[in-house]
Design an enzyme around this catalytic site. Structure first.
Site, PDB file in Angstrom:
ATOM      1  N   HIS A  78       0.841  -1.184   0.000  1.00  0.00           N
ATOM      2  CA  HIS A  78       0.000   0.000   0.000  1.00  0.00           C
ATOM      3  C   HIS A  78       0.880   1.240   0.000  1.00  0.00           C
ATOM      4  CE1 HIS A  78      -2.718  -3.056   1.636  1.00  0.00           C
ATOM      5  NE2 HIS A  78      -3.694  -2.310   1.162  1.00  0.00           N
ATOM      6  N   ASP A 127      27.377   0.809  -5.873  1.00  0.00           N
ATOM      7  CA  ASP A 127      27.544   1.581  -7.102  1.00  0.00           C
ATOM      8  C   ASP A 127      28.629   2.644  -6.944  1.00  0.00           C
ATOM      9  OD1 ASP A 127      26.787   2.468  -9.797  1.00  0.00           O
ATOM     10  OD2 ASP A 127      26.030   4.243  -8.752  1.00  0.00           O
TER      11      ASP A 127
END
Length: 157
Positions: A78, A127
């Site tokens: 949700h 990264d």
């Protein structure tokens, strides 16, 4: 196994759980994980000497952004009102540990948001440091994201 699954209808099709009748409550979830890195990479992070820039600040932003967008990437989540996000890094001897705490006032919990914050934050670390972590063959022989889990969940009704 439960006799009735909450995320499938009578035909077995995926569905979102209806939380409309549930009362709102204050909720908090804390997730934690780590990324194992080389000693030299950890030293570079600690000294803010990674070529791409400030690793932990960038990962903090990525973690918070991921928390806010969890409902877009986890199909049955949700969209919830996030009232607070706390992001804490610990640079250790073998790894960077990331803890993300998420708070909401609503009808459903925020564990997935905390987990999403940790996984994305650790991916951002990877990264940012991947050039430091590659071996001569361009592989990552020891770099690993590990032990991601929910460490706390509270509901105050």
């Amino acid at each position: 196994m439960p006799e009735e699954f909450t995320h499938v209808d009578e035909e077995g099709d995926a569905q979102m759980v209806d939380v409309g009748d549930k009362a709102e409550s204050q909720r908090r979830a804390v997730a934690r994980g780590q990324i194992r890195l080389t000693e030299s990479t950890l030293a570079a992070i600690d000294a803010d000497e990674v070529e791409k820039g400030d690793v932990l600040t960038t990962a903090r932003i990525g973690a918070i952004q991921a928390v806010k967008h969890t409902w877009e990437t986890v199909p049955m989540c949700h969209q919830i009102p996030i009232t607070n996000v706390e992001v804490e890094f610990t640079v250790g001897d073998e790894a960077v540990e990331l803890t993300v705490a998420v708070e909401t006032v609503g009808k459903t919990g925020c564990e997935m948001e905390a987990l999403e914050g940790v996984t994305t934050g650790l991916n951002v670390v990877w990264d940012m440091v991947k050039a430091n972590e590659k071996d001569a063959d361009g592989e990552y022989p020891t770099t690993a994201i590990e032990d991601i889990r929910v460490v706390e969940k509270t509901v105050e009704r």
